[in-house]
Design a protein around this motif. Structure first.
Motif, PDB file in Angstrom:
ATOM      1  N   ASP A 194       0.822  -1.216   0.000  1.00  9.21           N
ATOM      2  CA  ASP A 194       0.000   0.000   0.000  1.00  9.21           C
ATOM      3  C   ASP A 194       0.854   1.262   0.000  1.00  9.21           C
ATOM      4  O   ASP A 194       0.472   2.274  -0.567  1.00  9.21           O
ATOM      5  CB  ASP A 194      -0.896   0.021   1.255  1.00  9.21           C
ATOM      6  CG  ASP A 194      -1.788  -1.199   1.323  1.00  9.21           C
ATOM      7  OD1 ASP A 194      -2.787  -1.228   0.587  1.00  9.21           O
ATOM      8  OD2 ASP A 194      -1.462  -2.147   2.074  1.00  9.21           O
ATOM      9  N   VAL A 195       2.001   1.207   0.722  1.00  7.20           N
ATOM     10  CA  VAL A 195       2.839   2.409   0.853  1.00  7.20           C
ATOM     11  C   VAL A 195       4.285   2.042   0.555  1.00  7.20           C
ATOM     12  O   VAL A 195       4.790   1.022   1.041  1.00  7.20           O
ATOM     13  CB  VAL A 195       2.753   2.985   2.303  1.00  7.20           C
ATOM     14  CG1 VAL A 195       3.730   4.143   2.504  1.00  7.20           C
ATOM     15  CG2 VAL A 195       1.337   3.432   2.633  1.00  7.20           C
ATOM     16  N   ALA A 250      -2.914   6.328   1.187  1.00  4.56           N
ATOM     17  CA  ALA A 250      -3.110   4.939   0.741  1.00  4.56           C
ATOM     18  C   ALA A 250      -4.506   4.450   1.129  1.00  4.56           C
ATOM     19  O   ALA A 250      -5.165   3.765   0.342  1.00  4.56           O
ATOM     20  CB  ALA A 250      -2.037   4.047   1.355  1.00  4.56           C
ATOM     21  N   HIS A 280      -2.955   3.322  -3.086  1.00  7.00           N
ATOM     22  CA  HIS A 280      -1.566   3.234  -2.650  1.00  7.00           C
ATOM     23  C   HIS A 280      -0.848   4.589  -2.743  1.00  7.00           C
ATOM     24  O   HIS A 280      -1.336   5.494  -3.414  1.00  7.00           O
ATOM     25  CB  HIS A 280      -0.806   2.123  -3.389  1.00  7.00           C
ATOM     26  CG  HIS A 280      -0.406   2.482  -4.779  1.00  7.00           C
ATOM     27  ND1 HIS A 280      -1.154   2.157  -5.871  1.00  7.00           N
ATOM     28  CD2 HIS A 280       0.685   3.136  -5.241  1.00  7.00           C
ATOM     29  CE1 HIS A 280      -0.562   2.588  -6.959  1.00  7.00           C
ATOM     30  NE2 HIS A 280       0.564   3.193  -6.605  1.00  7.00           N
TER      31      HIS A 280
END
Ligand code: SAM
Ligand code: SF4
Length: 458
Positions: A105-106, A123, A128
């Motif tokens: 996601d990050v 996110a 994201h």
């Protein structure tokens, strides 16, 4: 008040990542994140990654496979888990990570940890978020400083980053690309952080940096201070009884730093000074900017200043063009110096570095065979160094309970782990220990006499 969420951080690689992981945890605490020891019950998982060798970087992707399964299991139970990749793989690969592992996601580069709360929010909203810019602002100015409450209970030893990045561009190394240009933190900020640590019970501080002895942070007088001068300042902080620093470059072993080993009783008689190779031809190809003779000269000046030193190093075998003669020169250097230990690695070509472009790469089987011979030579030296400690009495700083009931473990001045039968009330104290036995990696000893204080700071 924000709801409580659980955070699991896993660090790969060097001490700088261990330190950064701690600072990320501190930065996310005001957002309601509380650290958990297992990934299974976490709402946010951060992998703080290492890119130094290919194997280190690949580990991250296999770990991400495991995290994806955890995330899917949580989703089946209506629980949202976020996965973040931080550190040097994040810095080097950026968006590519999300393409290869869409579960992420990050992605946050090594200079952007202070942006984490915003990236997590992005996110959650957009799917994201990726941030791998080298910012103009200094992350240390924005990352949460560890507070007394956050620091308490983290043990009696601590790392403090004083310098980051590197301008040396050794031809094998990704650090200048993943950590950026060399920067040093100001003396006052470092002192304030060490004071907080001392206040929370820390007795030993290791100043860390990719090139820690190139330190040139602004002093209170506005001028750049050297690492020697910084150590002298930190040694005066009440409660700090031991100092170390790592990792150093042979070119930056300045006179005042060498003198500090003689003049500062708190500075431990131990130095990690990577040499990489004993061959001048290979040192030049690696762009190390020093010769074998320069290295030996630094070591001899250091030993004049402080004869009782434990020396460790890093070696790379199988750098492009390394012949059997070059490797023999490395073995001779090891024989001449006598290390108390060392890390040795097979050369791993890293994308973007000059070494990876060199045409005379060494065969993997040759690298493995040389690594084996070098490691045997170093193991013999380490065993000899440890054996010479038997019968000696020195101070041990006790850090934690041992493996067996009634045992506690500390570190010798030379950084060896020392196991002693002693009450756990001595954790946090320095006591005199006589070494009775050694194994390959540890020393065993008995208390020489009861220390005056049951526990330092008591
Ligand atoms: N700054 C330190 C110095 O100047 O030696 C070391 C930094 S690096 C994080 C730690 C060690 O990893 C190096 O000393 C080197 O031995 C090893 N290393 C770095 N790049 C490598 C590569 N491409 N292949 C194998 N080992 C490598
Ligand atoms: Fe990498 Fe150290 Fe060389 Fe810098 S000095 S490029 S960190 S090995």
């Amino acid at each position: 008040m924000k709801g409580t969420r659980k955070l699991f951080v896993k660090s790969f690689g060097c001490q700088m990542n261990v330190y950064d992981s701690q600072r990320m945890t501190d930065t996310l605490a005001p957002e309601g994140y509380v650290e958990t020891a297992t990934a299974e019950d976490a709402d946010l998982i951060i992998l703080n990654t290492c890119h130094i060798r290919e194997k280190a970087a690949e580990k991250v992707y296999s770990e991400l496979g495991r995290m994806r399964r955890l995330k899917e299991e949580a989703a089946a139970n209506d629980r949202r888990v976020l996965i973040a990749v931080a550190g040097c793989v994040a810095q080097a690969e950026g968006e590519e990570i999300v393409r290869r592992a869409p579960t992420v996601d990050v992605v946050v580069g090594s200079q952007n940890y202070h942006h984490l709360p915003g990236l997590i929010a992005r996110a959650e909203r957009d799917g994201h978020a990726v941030d791998t810019e080298f910012p103009v602002d200094d992350k240390f100015d924005h990352l949460a400083a560890p507070s007394r409450a956050m620091t308490r209970g983290r043990g009696v030893t601590a790392f403090v980053t004083v310098q980051e990045g590197c301008d040396k561009f050794c031809t094998f190394c990704v650090v200048p690309f993943t950590r950026g240009a060399e920067t040093s933190r100001a003396v006052d900020k470092i002192s304030a952080e060490v004071e907080r640590l001392a206040d929370a019970g820390v007795r030993e501080v290791t100043l860390i940096g990719q090139n820690v002895n190139a330190y040139h942070g602004a002093g209170p007088d506005g001028r750049p201070w050297s690492l020697g001068r910084l150590l002298e300042r930190i040694a005066r902080i009440r409660g700090i009884e031991r100092l170390r620093y790592t990792t150093s470059h042979p070119l930056d072993m300045a006179h005042d730093l060498i003198a500090a080993h003689r003049d500062l009783p708190a500075l431990m008689p131990q130095l990690h000074l990577p040499v990489q190779s004993g061959s001048d031809r290979i040192l030049a190809a690696m762009n190390r900017r020093h010769t074998r003779a320069d290295y030996l000269d630094v070591i001899s000046r250091l030993l004049e200043s402080q004869p009782d030193m434990a020396l460790t190093s890093d070696f790379i075998v199988g750098f492009p063009g390394e012949t059997e003669d070059d490797f023999a020169a490395t073995l001779r250097l090891v024989g001449e110096i006598g290390f108390s230990g060392a890390f040795s690695f097979k050369y791993s070509p890293r994308p973007g570095t000059r070494g990876a472009e060199m045409t005379d790469q060494v065969d993997e089987a040759v690298k493995s065979e040389r690594l084996h011979r070098l490691q045997r030579a170093i193991d013999r030296q380490q065993a000899a160094f440890n054996r010479r400690c038997v019968g000696r009495t020195f101070d041990v700083l006790f850090e934690r309970p041992g493996r067996h009931p009634g045992q506690i473990v500390g570190r010798s001045p030379y950084l060896q782990p020392v196991q002693v039968e002693a009450p756990s009330s001595l954790i946090g104290a320095i006591a005199s220990v006589t070494i009775t036995e050694v194994s390959s990696n540890s020393l065993f000893g008995a208390l020489a006499r009861q220390p005056a204080l049951a526990a330092a700071g008591a």
